[in-house]
Design a protein around this motif. Structure first.
Motif, PDB file in Angstrom:
ATOM      1  N   ASN A 253     -47.386  91.904  60.383  1.00  0.00           N
ATOM      2  CA  ASN A 253     -48.786  92.153  60.821  1.00  0.00           C
ATOM      3  C   ASN A 253     -49.283  91.924  62.287  1.00  0.00           C
ATOM      4  OD1 ASN A 253     -49.253  89.265  61.432  1.00  0.00           O
ATOM      5  ND2 ASN A 253     -49.653  88.709  59.107  1.00  0.00           N
ATOM      6  N   GLN A 254     -50.405  92.188  62.655  1.00  0.00           N
ATOM      7  CA  GLN A 254     -50.695  92.102  64.069  1.00  0.00           C
ATOM      8  C   GLN A 254     -50.494  90.706  64.674  1.00  0.00           C
ATOM      9  OE1 GLN A 254     -54.720  93.304  64.630  1.00  0.00           O
ATOM     10  NE2 GLN A 254     -54.723  93.691  66.910  1.00  0.00           N
ATOM     11  N   GLU A 255     -50.964  89.693  64.098  1.00  0.00           N
ATOM     12  CA  GLU A 255     -50.689  88.401  64.828  1.00  0.00           C
ATOM     13  C   GLU A 255     -49.161  88.301  65.016  1.00  0.00           C
ATOM     14  OE1 GLU A 255     -52.505  86.443  66.490  1.00  0.00           O
ATOM     15  OE2 GLU A 255     -53.601  88.118  66.490  1.00  0.00           O
ATOM     16  N   GLU A 256     -48.415  88.433  63.860  1.00  0.00           N
ATOM     17  CA  GLU A 256     -47.057  88.177  63.638  1.00  0.00           C
ATOM     18  C   GLU A 256     -46.287  88.734  64.931  1.00  0.00           C
ATOM     19  OE1 GLU A 256     -46.151  86.881  59.108  1.00  0.00           O
ATOM     20  OE2 GLU A 256     -46.200  89.047  59.848  1.00  0.00           O
TER      21      GLU A 256
ATOM     22  N   TRP B 219     -47.660  90.030  67.614  1.00  0.00           N
ATOM     23  CA  TRP B 219     -48.009  89.392  68.947  1.00  0.00           C
ATOM     24  C   TRP B 219     -47.205  88.209  69.318  1.00  0.00           C
ATOM     25  CZ3 TRP B 219     -49.409  90.756  73.396  1.00  0.00           C
ATOM     26  CH2 TRP B 219     -49.870  90.121  74.285  1.00  0.00           C
ATOM     27  N   GLN B 220     -47.442  87.334  68.255  1.00  0.00           N
ATOM     28  CA  GLN B 220     -46.248  85.999  68.643  1.00  0.00           C
ATOM     29  C   GLN B 220     -44.776  86.390  68.792  1.00  0.00           C
ATOM     30  OE1 GLN B 220     -46.391  83.375  65.199  1.00  0.00           O
ATOM     31  NE2 GLN B 220     -44.905  82.086  65.973  1.00  0.00           N
TER      32      GLN B 220
ATOM     33  N   GLU C  19     -52.042  90.841  79.121  1.00  0.00           N
ATOM     34  CA  GLU C  19     -52.483  90.552  77.471  1.00  0.00           C
ATOM     35  C   GLU C  19     -52.702  92.039  76.941  1.00  0.00           C
ATOM     36  OE1 GLU C  19     -54.662  87.950  74.134  1.00  0.00           O
ATOM     37  OE2 GLU C  19     -54.620  87.355  76.417  1.00  0.00           O
TER      38      GLU C  19
ATOM     39  N   ARG D 138     -50.589  93.897  74.016  1.00  0.00           N
ATOM     40  CA  ARG D 138     -51.063  94.145  73.033  1.00  0.00           C
ATOM     41  C   ARG D 138     -51.307  95.564  72.663  1.00  0.00           C
ATOM     42  NH1 ARG D 138     -53.208  90.135  69.657  1.00  0.00           N
ATOM     43  NH2 ARG D 138     -53.687  88.055  70.792  1.00  0.00           N
TER      44      ARG D 138
END
Length: 875
Positions: A347-350, A352-353, A370, A374
């Motif tokens: 997913n998006q947050e995973e 980015w991490q 950033e 992104r």
């Protein structure tokens, strides 16, 4: 890849020999000989490309064969154009005693009228002698190519010279080397890891297989490695082994590596000297009484595990096997006891991490970086391999260089990582030739484009990618699409009637398709907004224009032998394009596919010269258009796709549309009555009005599989399903009432035994209590504006084959719904839309046992039943 083009041309030659025997006449034997020569040559191509892809002589050799295959197609298609134009002398019709056929007689009459006309223009006559000379020239070129194999020492083309290493071999070695180089801190997949770990450690004594499948670069090997190295696994299993398989495997070699892995690399036992049977017996004996875990990584064929599993005893002490694969069929059918896990994208947050861990270990994150980061991470589409490579690449770049990477992200990733392109290319190389062309065709579509699967299937059929055999071509094409999905090369999008309604291609795989299509000289595209024109080669056969047409100068320079021309967005260029369209019909006469995705807002007209496109099989017009009578001369047209929204006066079709006897799909909103009785090849009819339908004899539409019918005004009072009951092949039915009248009884639909998908928009007094008996085979049901007062669930839940249910706007006005135990045994998707009065929904234990997706919209004060809180919400 060239094997796909040559195989395609061999099939087309076969089709010509059957369909056009009358016109080929005395050169039929030469055409058969040419077909045989191509088949023989094709036997050598695939191995040549795979095993010696780095050899420039091989590349040139297969390129020469590709060009000959294209030229074969051009010679035959051009001959048929000259036949149509009357440039053929009548003697060609006397071949093989077929002059008496109805088709030949019709053409003979038209030829006599046109020959004199063409003579006055001084046009050259074409006879079978002319085409015979061209075929002989092609055969000579093939002979020269064959001779060059010997001259340049390519006669042992399938034997790899000492010291040579194919790209496939290098990648295989790379996978073996990296099999155990797992990340210690794996980002994402926490829930997946816990779930699969629990399956590995559960008390079930019987041995079973856990299959992890998904696209290349998704992290299947990494996830398997995380499980394999877990401390709880080491405590539970006495013996553990890991082996990487890949496409080109040897069972004896695999057994030897597994035995060494079980023995922690101890090679005191001389495994190398054992036969395969001895290895199986030795391994089976050594595992008796042990609980073991073996990881079989990167399986491409289910036979790989089948060839190994005899060596693994079922000790009934909790032994497990983990399989990783890109192919759904391999995952599901590896063993009689298999737990299948489809690995999702991050997913998006995973994403980015994971990116931050790779990109910012030696850089400070500021607002500008950033934002750029992104933006690029989003382009990776949740594919971990792409994110890792991108992060590693940017970690070596200065902040001011990030913009350069963003502008050409895929080129930078390819250049930075040999692994990323080759890993994805493995999936393509493993495809049979029919699927290769279907996959490469996806390079026509713009980046991030949501492709309607029905449209894609019809385009494949029109292009000739689907073989003519006993099966319906659209069914074969659907199987091809599902195969590409199951091989992780295409991603599912929206669902329609329980089937994949749209699909898309991950940007990296699209980039791979573009790269391969460029090598085959297959596709080019033009995008004025991005100032890009892919492949300027004049011999490309397919062209996609994404935006802009700058005076149409660029298109004027393109190959007149184009077979496919797709316009995606020309809204801003209406005046220029309107001027060019008449020229299009005379310049690009070889076209089989012509489509305008988004053209102009107001009405425009097709030119009368549209009938010059005699090879045209697919015509897509997505805006209001005036259609000339000359369209009726397109005897090969299979798909006519008009605007599906009724704008203004709609699209008026010639009333004698029935003359298009090859038409299989007639799609779009239109006005005025039509005569369609004898269109026996018609499979899709949408949307048709009742003023046409009431004058149609449905019994003649023997192949109609999808019908979308709109019933208007006072005729609603007289509407019944009796006429639809006569459609013996109907599978998808949509009926819309436009006024306040009620649907009549559904009883006649019980005669439609192939009916699978039903959509009814309009009032119903109540659902028939025996609906599960009337419609036993319906898998997808959509009801809207029904204004039902009684709870529909007690009736609908008895439909045993129902997998998708949509209760649309205004379907139910009650306050309570109840799903009883064992209700909806196969329902996977449920959508409830705008039932504002609903206050309570009871779900008894055992109801909706396999529900996988739920959508609720338009509910202000409604508490979701606890039983459904864990069901994923649909978009």
């Amino acid at each position: 890849m060239v094997d796909a083009v040559v195989s395609y041309m061999v099939e087309r030659l076969g089709d010509y020999l059957i369909r056009e025997a009358t016109f080929l006449g005395g050169v039929r034997s030469e055409a058969v000989s040419l077909k045989n020569d191509l088949e023989w040559m094709n036997c050598f191509i695939k191995d040549a490309e795979e095993k010696q892809v780095d050899n420039p002589l091989i590349r040139q050799w297969v390129s020469d064969i590709r060009d000959i295959a294209y030229d074969c197609e051009d010679v035959l298609d051009e001959f048929m154009i000259k036949v149509h134009d009357g440039e053929v002398t009548p003697d060609v019709l006397k071949a093989e005693g077929e002059e008496s056929s109805k088709r030949s007689q019709r053409l003979l009459t038209s030829f006599k009228n046109s020959v004199a006309k063409s003579s006055r223009k001084g046009k050259e006559k074409v006879t079978t002698y002319n085409i015979g000379k061209q075929i002989e020239a092609l055969k000579k070129r093939l002979s020269d190519v064959s001779r060059r194999r010997q001259e340049y020492g390519l006669e042992n083309i399938n034997v790899k010279r000492e010291g040579e290493s194919s790209a496939f071999g290098r990648l295989k070695q790379l996978r073996k080397t990296n099999s155990f180089s797992f990340e210690e801190n794996v980002v994402g997949y926490k829930n997946e890891t816990e779930k699969l770990l629990a399956k590995l450690l559960e008390d079930e004594p019987r041995r079973y297989v856990i299959s992890i499948w998904g696209t290349g670069g998704l992290g299947k090997t990494t996830l398997a490695g995380k499980l394999y190295n877990n401390s709880a696994i080491k405590q539970k299993f006495h013996r553990c082994a890991w082996v990487s398989v890949s496409q080109d495997y040897n069972t004896q070699d695999l057994l030897g590596r597994i035995m060494k892995s079980f023995n922690s690399g101890n090679t005191t036992e001389k495994f190398e000297t054992m036969s395969q049977d001895d290895m199986e017996r030795c391994l089976h004996k050594s595992l008796q009484g042990c609980s073991y875990l073996v990881v079989i990584d990167d399986i491409w064929h289910k036979e790989a595990w089948a060839s190994l599993k005899r060596a693994f005893p079922n000790n009934k002490n909790g032994s497990r096997v983990i399989i990783t694969t890109r192919i759904k069929d391999v995952a599901e059918r590896s063993d009689e006891r298999t737990h299948v896990h489809e690995l999702r994208f991050l997913n998006q947050e995973e994403s980015w991490q994971l990116f931050c861990e790779k990109a910012f270990w030696n850089l400070n994150i500021d607002e500008g970086l950033e934002k750029l980061g992104r933006e690029m991470v989003e382009k990776c589409g949740g594919l971990p391999l792409a994110i890792v490579v991108l992060g590693g690449l940017l970690s070596t770049k200065k902040p001011q260089e990030w913009n350069l990477v963003r502008d050409n992200i895929w080129r930078h990733l390819r250049n930075d990582s040999i692994q990323i392109t080759q890993l994805l290319a493995l999936s393509f190389n493993d495809l049979p030739y029919q699927l290769k062309l279907c996959f490469l065709y996806l390079s026509n579509f713009p980046e991030d484009f949501e492709i309607k699967t029905e449209r894609l299937i019809r385009l494949w059929v029109a292009e000739g990618y689907i073989p003519h055999d006993e099966e319906i071509m659209e069914d074969v094409a659907l199987n091809y699409l599902n195969e590409l999905i199951n091989r992780s090369l295409i991603q599912k999008g929206q669902m329609r009637f329980g089937m994949v309604g749209t699909c898309r291609v991950h940007d990296l795989l699209r980039d791979l398709a573009i790269q391969k299509a460029k090598e085959l000289n297959l596709v080019q595209f033009y995008d004025e907004l991005r100032n890009s024109a892919h492949s300027s080669k004049v011999s490309c056969r397919r062209l996609a224009i994404y935006s802009g047409m700058k005076g149409t100068l660029w298109l004027q320079q393109c190959n007149p032998l184009l077979r496919s021309l797709l316009f995606f967005d020309l809204y801003r260029d209406r005046p220029t394009v309107e001027q060019f369209i008449p020229t299009l019909c005379t310049r690009f006469r070889f076209l089989r596919v012509l489509e305008f995705e988004r053209f102009i807002a107001r009405s425009w007209s097709l030119p009368k010269d549209i009938d010059k496109l005699i090879h045209l099989k697919y015509l897509g017009l997505r805006d209001t258009v005036n259609i000339p009578e000359s369209l009726l001369n397109l005897s090969n047209l299979e798909t006519l796709h008009l605007p599906e929204e009724l704008c203004g006066s709609g699209a008026f079709l010639p009333t004698e549309i029935w003359k298009l006897q090859s038409l299989r799909h007639l799609i779009g909103a239109r006005t005025g009555p039509l005569r369609i009785d004898n269109m026996t090849n018609l499979q899709t009819l949408k949307t048709v009005r009742d003023d046409t339908w009431t004058k149609t004899n449905p019994e003649t539409l023997v192949n109609l599989r999808e019908l979308d019918l709109s019933v208007y005004y006072e005729r609603e009072k007289k509407f019944t399903f009796d006429s639809i009951a006569k459609l013996k092949s109907i599978k998808i039915l949509t009926v819309t009432l436009s006024n306040d009248h009620f649907f009549p009884t559904l009883q006649p639909l019980s005669y439609c035994r192939y009916l699978r998908h039903l959509c009814l928009t309009g009032k119903m007094e109540k659902l028939p209590g025996e609906m599960h008996v009337l419609l036993p085979n319906v898998e997808s049901l959509w009801l809207a504006k029904s204004k039902l007062v009684d709870d529909p669930m007690p009736i609908l839940e008895k439909m045993l084959n129902l997998t998708e249910l949509i209760l649309g706007y205004g379907c139910y006005s009650g306050k309570k719904m109840v799903c009883t135990a064992k209700g909806f045994p196969r329902l996977e998707s449920l959508k409830l839309i705008m039932a504002k009065d609903l206050e309570e929904w009871q779900i008894e234990d055992g109801a909706l046992p396999v529900l996988r997706g739920l959508q609720l919209s338009g509910y202000s004060q409604f508490k979701l039943p606890e039983r459904l809180e864990s069901v994923p919400l649909l978009p």
